[in-house]
Design a protein around this motif. Structure first.
Motif, PDB file in Angstrom:
ATOM      1  N   GLU A   5      39.393  39.223  24.877  1.00 27.82           N
ATOM      2  CA  GLU A   5      39.908  38.012  24.235  1.00 27.82           C
ATOM      3  C   GLU A   5      38.785  36.992  24.046  1.00 27.82           C
ATOM      4  OE1 GLU A   5      43.436  34.670  24.933  1.00 27.82           O
ATOM      5  OE2 GLU A   5      43.338  36.464  26.189  1.00 27.82           O
ATOM      6  N   LYS A  11      37.065  36.070  20.364  1.00 23.53           N
ATOM      7  CA  LYS A  11      37.175  34.666  19.963  1.00 23.53           C
ATOM      8  C   LYS A  11      35.797  34.081  19.657  1.00 23.53           C
ATOM      9  CE  LYS A  11      39.103  30.216  21.459  1.00 23.53           C
ATOM     10  NZ  LYS A  11      39.845  29.507  22.531  1.00 23.53           N
ATOM     11  N   ASP A  65      44.304  43.135  19.085  1.00 25.04           N
ATOM     12  CA  ASP A  65      43.732  41.792  18.924  1.00 25.04           C
ATOM     13  C   ASP A  65      42.569  41.807  17.935  1.00 25.04           C
ATOM     14  OD1 ASP A  65      45.560  40.726  20.637  1.00 25.04           O
ATOM     15  OD2 ASP A  65      44.185  40.428  22.312  1.00 25.04           O
ATOM     16  N   SER A 112      43.823  41.853  14.477  1.00 23.57           N
ATOM     17  CA  SER A 112      44.390  40.570  14.048  1.00 23.57           C
ATOM     18  C   SER A 112      43.318  39.591  13.575  1.00 23.57           C
ATOM     19  CB  SER A 112      45.215  39.948  15.181  1.00 23.57           C
ATOM     20  OG  SER A 112      44.393  39.564  16.255  1.00 23.57           O
ATOM     21  N   TYR A 113      42.052  39.864  13.895  1.00 16.81           N
ATOM     22  CA  TYR A 113      40.949  39.053  13.382  1.00 16.81           C
ATOM     23  C   TYR A 113      40.415  39.571  12.047  1.00 16.81           C
ATOM     24  CZ  TYR A 113      40.172  36.233  17.614  1.00 16.81           C
ATOM     25  OH  TYR A 113      40.294  35.331  18.647  1.00 16.81           O
ATOM     26  N   LYS A 146      44.846  36.122  13.621  1.00 15.34           N
ATOM     27  CA  LYS A 146      44.250  35.120  14.509  1.00 15.34           C
ATOM     28  C   LYS A 146      43.621  33.982  13.709  1.00 15.34           C
ATOM     29  CE  LYS A 146      44.598  37.191  18.635  1.00 15.34           C
ATOM     30  NZ  LYS A 146      45.258  36.622  19.823  1.00 15.34           N
ATOM     31  N   HIS A 159      40.154  34.223  11.514  1.00 18.00           N
ATOM     32  CA  HIS A 159      40.073  35.623  11.081  1.00 18.00           C
ATOM     33  C   HIS A 159      39.023  35.764   9.974  1.00 18.00           C
ATOM     34  CE1 HIS A 159      43.270  33.728   8.574  1.00 18.00           C
ATOM     35  NE2 HIS A 159      42.595  34.328   7.607  1.00 18.00           N
TER      36      HIS A 159
END
Length: 522
Positions: free
Chosen positions: A303, A307, A338, A341-342, A406, A409
């Motif tokens: 995560e 990020k 995850d 999602s980016y 996200k 992205h």
């Protein structure tokens, strides 16, 4: 259902019992897996035990082989067991039959003697076994040398091994491959698995001898005999005088250690390179290289890494992103979801909803009072994952309903590097990206299947007599993607193959192709 509070009260007593019987049990275990000849009746019971576990728990048992075919294979195996066998001899018979299921998460594991620290140190002092003195690479079913002990002068990197102890290399390779299951009919995964750990696979099926005769074809196409014995490293006495460190030196060391520890969330591979890494390949940050070599390792913080990385891509106004999923054998479903999602800019569904007929706990079939330590946690995990839905149990993975992309992205061009060890979770994200034409794929066919796999929870169950372990996937995990080409992985848009000369020279042909393609657009 066992009362959890009562269970916690008896745990200390179970550990006490375990410590009291450990010496005897280890001695008995070592004898069982090394010297003991198991009677045919015992081994046939282990075959039946294995097949029953698979029939009761493996949700995709007949995806790539029919029930009649698999019944016949197990029956045929039992007919070949006519005399006593050691655990290793039995493993050689059972392993290729289980591999016929063609599930990359399901296989037999050979158990070996449990060694004390003292015994391990004693073995190390004996030296390096011959088979461990070379590095290996399989390309087009040929076995090549990629590294060797510095005391070896007769060969060079890139020389081909024709035979080992008079067994042709092609026979060794094909003999090992039948024990490796990929998802369906894919072959790149089998080669990739052997390339990652050829010595381990070889010693599982051949004796790890103190003398090995390699037949090697050198650069002049001449065949030479490379005869190797166990190599004992010379003991070099360290005459260095250790100086007492100053306070400043100690403080500097601590500072460096803390800085390195802070980067543990990115992980380190066997070559001490980061498992997770982001690099900008141009001064203006227009081209970025994002390496994700695994979705599971100690201290991982996916995560945080994702990020930070995608904030950096946004800030750098990156136009071309190279996502390297080569040698990524999978891991966390959440981590790969995850990352996906980016890479999209609208709501998405990541997985298809799947279901199984019943809850299944394989550990209730193992023997031993301490087995309760495995039964209860598995039962709890099962109850959380599987939800009753009419006459089925719905597999409750996140991603079957619409999710949002996200913040930060990435919307630019994506190139994904893949190979035969792009498997499991990394194949899931690849299939989803391929389905929506989000990226250009470069490399070789993935080892993981386009249409999904059977994994989720992966127990390892001990067979009662031989003590072999069965590792098996339980629950179907299917991406929100589908291809009519059954039993194959994600095919690259641009297929790149590597020669042994490329490997020896350290070339990265996949990355080089992408960089040349990007420069064409400038």
């Amino acid at each position: 259902m066992i009362d959890n509070r009562r269970f916690l009260k008896i745990v200390p007593y179970l550990f006490l019992i375990s410590s009291l019987v450990s010496c005897t049990s280890v001695k008995e275990f070592n004898y069982t897996v090394t010297e003991k000849k198991h009677e045919p009746a015992q081994l046939i019971k282990d075959v039946d035990f294995t097949y029953q576990l698979l029939k009761d728990g493996h949700a995709g048992l007949y995806w790539y082989v029919t029930k009649a075919e698999l019944d016949n294979k197990f029956d045929s195996l039992k007919r070949t067991i006519t005399g006593p066998l050691t655990t290793k001899e039995f493993f050689k018979k059972l392993s290729p039959v289980v591999a016929q299921i063609k599930c990359g998460h399901t296989k037999m594991l050979l158990v070996t003697k449990k060694l004390t620290k003292k015994e391990q140190d004693s073995i190390k002092k004996l030296g390096v076994k011959p088979i461990n003195q070379l590095g290996y690479k399989i390309i087009n079913n040929k076995l090549y040398i990629t590294s060797f002990n510095q005391s070896i002068k007769e060969v060079k990197k890139g020389n081909e091994i024709i035979a080992i102890n008079d067994v042709p290399s092609i026979e060794i390779i094909e003999g090992l491959k039948v024990n490796i299951a990929s998802d369906g009919y894919n072959q790149t995964f089998k080669t990739a698995v052997l390339n990652r750990s050829f010595t381990n696979w070889y010693t599982n099926f051949y004796d790890n001898k103190d003398f090995v005769d390699f037949k090697v074809k050198n650069e002049k196409d001449s065949i030479i005999d490379l005869k190797l014995n166990t190599y004992k490293k010379p003991v070099v006495k360290d005459s260095t005088v250790v100086k007492k460190k100053t306070k400043e030196e100690k403080a500097t060391e601590k500072k460096i250690a803390r800085a390195k520890q802070k980067l543990n969330y990115k992980g380190y591979d066997e070559f001490k390179n980061p498992i997770l890494d982001l690099k900008f390949l141009e001064k203006d940050s227009s081209v970025a290289y994002l390496k994700v070599k695994s979705f599971s390792f100690p201290y991982a913080n996916f995560e945080r890494f994702f990020k930070e990385s995608f904030i950096a891509l946004k800030k750098g106004q990156t136009k071309d992103l190279i996502l390297d999923l080569r040698d990524n054998g999978g891991g966390s479903l959440k981590a790969c979801r995850d990352l996906f999602s980016y890479l999209v800019n609208k709501d998405f569904v990541y997985l298809q909803q799947t279901a199984v007929d019943h809850r299944f706990n394989p550990y209730v079939r193992e023997k031993g009072i301490l087995n309760i330590l495995k039964v209860v946690p598995f039962q709890i995990a099962n109850s959380l994952l599987l939800k009753k839905d009419k006459d089925k149990y719905r597999v409750n993975f996140k991603g079957t309903k619409s999710l949002h992309p996200k913040e930060n992205h990435y919307d630019g061009k994506i190139y994904v590097l893949i190979n035969g060890y792009t498997f499991s979770a990394s194949a899931l994200i690849s299939a989803n990206l391929k389905q929506i034409n989000r990226a250009t794929f470069v490399g070789q066919e993935t080892g993981g299947g386009y249409n999904g796999c059977v994994a989720g929870i992966i127990p390892m169950i001990n067979l009662p007599n031989s003590k072999l372990k069965l590792r098996m996937g339980l629950y179907p995990i299917v991406p929100n993607a589908h291809t009519e080409t059954v039993g194959r992985g994600i095919f690259p848009d641009i297929e790149i193959t590597n020669t042994i000369e490329d490997v020896v020279a350290g070339k990265d042909n996949e990355l080089d192709w992408v960089l040349k393609e990007i420069k064409k657009k400038v």
